[in-house]
Design a protein around this motif. Sequence first.
Motif, mmCIF file in Angstrom:
data_model
loop_
_atom_site.group_PDB
_atom_site.id
_atom_site.type_symbol
_atom_site.label_atom_id
_atom_site.label_comp_id
_atom_site.label_asym_id
_atom_site.label_seq_id
_atom_site.Cartn_x
_atom_site.Cartn_y
_atom_site.Cartn_z
ATOM 1 N N TYR A 123 0.928 -1.307 -0.151
ATOM 2 C CA TYR A 123 -0.154 0.128 0.096
ATOM 3 C C TYR A 123 0.991 1.267 -0.070
ATOM 4 C CZ TYR A 123 1.000 -0.126 5.005
ATOM 5 O OH TYR A 123 1.735 -0.020 6.181
ATOM 6 N N GLN A 124 2.193 1.199 0.157
ATOM 7 C CA GLN A 124 3.043 2.425 0.154
ATOM 8 C C GLN A 124 3.650 2.498 -1.147
ATOM 9 O OE1 GLN A 124 5.304 1.198 3.373
ATOM 10 N NE2 GLN A 124 4.897 2.644 4.736
ATOM 11 N N ARG A 125 3.816 1.366 -1.948
ATOM 12 C CA ARG A 125 4.028 1.659 -3.268
ATOM 13 C C ARG A 125 2.948 2.133 -4.209
ATOM 14 N NH1 ARG A 125 6.612 -3.697 -2.374
ATOM 15 N NH2 ARG A 125 4.686 -4.582 -3.217
ATOM 16 N N GLU A 126 3.574 3.321 -4.966
ATOM 17 C CA GLU A 126 2.673 3.920 -5.829
ATOM 18 C C GLU A 126 3.060 3.431 -7.321
ATOM 19 O OE1 GLU A 126 1.855 8.444 -6.967
ATOM 20 O OE2 GLU A 126 1.966 8.242 -4.906
ATOM 21 N N ARG A 127 1.933 3.069 -7.715
ATOM 22 C CA ARG A 127 2.086 2.913 -9.289
ATOM 23 C C ARG A 127 1.045 3.555 -10.044
ATOM 24 N NH1 ARG A 127 3.712 -3.463 -9.272
ATOM 25 N NH2 ARG A 127 5.521 -3.229 -7.967
ATOM 26 N N PRO A 128 1.506 4.543 -10.941
ATOM 27 C CA PRO A 128 0.495 5.158 -11.580
ATOM 28 C C PRO A 128 -0.195 4.136 -12.482
ATOM 29 C CG PRO A 128 2.698 5.779 -12.234
ATOM 30 C CD PRO A 128 2.822 4.795 -10.990
ATOM 31 N N ILE A 129 -1.721 4.536 -12.755
ATOM 32 C CA ILE A 129 -2.441 3.896 -13.835
ATOM 33 C C ILE A 129 -2.913 4.920 -14.432
ATOM 34 C CG2 ILE A 129 -4.409 2.576 -13.761
ATOM 35 C CD1 ILE A 129 -3.666 1.409 -11.147
ATOM 36 N N ILE A 139 -6.021 -8.161 -12.651
ATOM 37 C CA ILE A 139 -6.713 -7.092 -11.811
ATOM 38 C C ILE A 139 -5.452 -6.729 -10.944
ATOM 39 C CG2 ILE A 139 -7.889 -6.288 -9.899
ATOM 40 C CD1 ILE A 139 -10.107 -8.169 -11.077
ATOM 41 N N ALA A 140 -4.962 -7.703 -10.498
ATOM 42 C CA ALA A 140 -3.577 -7.255 -9.690
ATOM 43 C C ALA A 140 -2.652 -6.781 -10.404
ATOM 44 C CB ALA A 140 -3.022 -8.769 -9.102
ATOM 45 N N SER A 141 -2.286 -7.211 -11.728
ATOM 46 C CA SER A 141 -1.289 -6.401 -12.334
ATOM 47 C C SER A 141 -1.498 -5.075 -12.934
ATOM 48 C CB SER A 141 -0.864 -7.018 -13.790
ATOM 49 O OG SER A 141 -2.094 -7.424 -14.495
ATOM 50 N N MET A 142 -2.966 -4.827 -13.175
ATOM 51 C CA MET A 142 -3.489 -3.278 -13.722
ATOM 52 C C MET A 142 -3.391 -2.435 -12.279
ATOM 53 S SD MET A 142 -6.676 -3.902 -16.185
ATOM 54 C CE MET A 142 -7.569 -5.041 -15.356
ATOM 55 N N LEU A 143 -3.775 -3.103 -11.306
ATOM 56 C CA LEU A 143 -3.742 -2.117 -10.022
ATOM 57 C C LEU A 143 -2.521 -1.891 -9.119
ATOM 58 C CD1 LEU A 143 -7.450 -2.864 -8.737
ATOM 59 C CD2 LEU A 143 -6.718 -0.994 -9.969
ATOM 60 N N GLY A 144 -1.383 -3.050 -9.685
ATOM 61 C CA GLY A 144 -0.162 -2.762 -9.056
ATOM 62 C C GLY A 144 -0.193 -3.530 -7.667
ATOM 63 N N ILE A 145 -1.022 -4.449 -7.472
ATOM 64 C CA ILE A 145 -1.037 -5.273 -6.161
ATOM 65 C C ILE A 145 -1.083 -6.579 -6.267
ATOM 66 C CG2 ILE A 145 -2.545 -3.257 -5.028
ATOM 67 C CD1 ILE A 145 -5.016 -4.986 -5.538
ATOM 68 N N ARG A 190 -1.902 -10.669 -6.052
ATOM 69 C CA ARG A 190 -3.066 -11.563 -6.358
ATOM 70 C C ARG A 190 -3.783 -11.814 -5.222
ATOM 71 N NH1 ARG A 190 -3.346 -16.512 -10.649
ATOM 72 N NH2 ARG A 190 -5.231 -17.170 -10.568
ATOM 73 N N GLY A 191 -3.149 -12.229 -4.153
ATOM 74 C CA GLY A 191 -3.719 -12.400 -2.833
ATOM 75 C C GLY A 191 -4.667 -11.180 -2.198
ATOM 76 N N ASN A 192 -4.160 -10.032 -2.610
ATOM 77 C CA ASN A 192 -4.624 -8.762 -1.849
ATOM 78 C C ASN A 192 -5.709 -8.563 -2.914
ATOM 79 O OD1 ASN A 192 -5.262 -6.375 -0.525
ATOM 80 N ND2 ASN A 192 -3.236 -5.309 -1.519
ATOM 81 N N VAL A 193 -6.217 -8.695 -3.889
ATOM 82 C CA VAL A 193 -7.061 -8.822 -4.870
ATOM 83 C C VAL A 193 -8.385 -9.656 -4.344
ATOM 84 C CG1 VAL A 193 -8.133 -9.189 -7.096
ATOM 85 C CG2 VAL A 193 -5.843 -8.153 -7.111
ATOM 86 N N SER A 194 -7.834 -10.998 -3.950
ATOM 87 C CA SER A 194 -8.786 -11.953 -3.434
ATOM 88 C C SER A 194 -9.249 -11.401 -1.981
ATOM 89 C CB SER A 194 -8.211 -13.131 -3.300
ATOM 90 O OG SER A 194 -7.802 -13.891 -4.446
ATOM 91 N N THR A 195 -8.478 -10.846 -1.294
ATOM 92 C CA THR A 195 -9.062 -10.439 0.035
ATOM 93 C C THR A 195 -9.837 -9.209 -0.133
ATOM 94 O OG1 THR A 195 -6.750 -10.987 1.162
ATOM 95 C CG2 THR A 195 -8.080 -9.374 2.249
#
Length: 158
Positions: free
Chosen positions: A63-69, A125-131, A133-138
């Motif tokens: 959550y601290q890493r910023e990846r622009p979309i 979704i994980a690759s698009m949002l920069g998080i 895969r487990g975080n997406v499931s959560t």
Amino acid sequence: MQDLIDGYQQTKRMLRALRTLNTDAAERGLLSSMISDCEYAIEWLVSGRRPGNKRGVERRAGYQRERPIDPIRIQSYVMQSTAGSPANITDWERWQIEEALRTLTPLERACYEMAAGQGIGHGDIASMLGISRGNVSTLLGRAEEKIKLNKISSLFLQ
């Protein structure tokens, strides 16, 4: 880069030699400070990060890493909805959907809209949002739970 490191090391050796020859306490303190600055610069150049940092930028939490979309890219997914044409939904149904999604955080909503609305997989979704895969499931689990609780407690979603 190695030339710069060698230059700092040579300067540090010269400052140490001057400090041993000097008898004035004030000047010895100043030379010690200069030696310390050289050591700091050398460590920074060698390690690639600021000396004394326990956590470098590469070790930050997700959550601290910023990846622009690109917002246009996200909008293109929203506009290509596989859940049905907007013309097939009445205003009342659209309001009910918005009411059900109202309690979600922006990240939960984005994940839920991509998974449920567009049928995009968790990995994509994980690759698009920069998080992860487990975080997406959560996030999807939390979103579904919030929507379920909102449906139970709201008079308009029954």
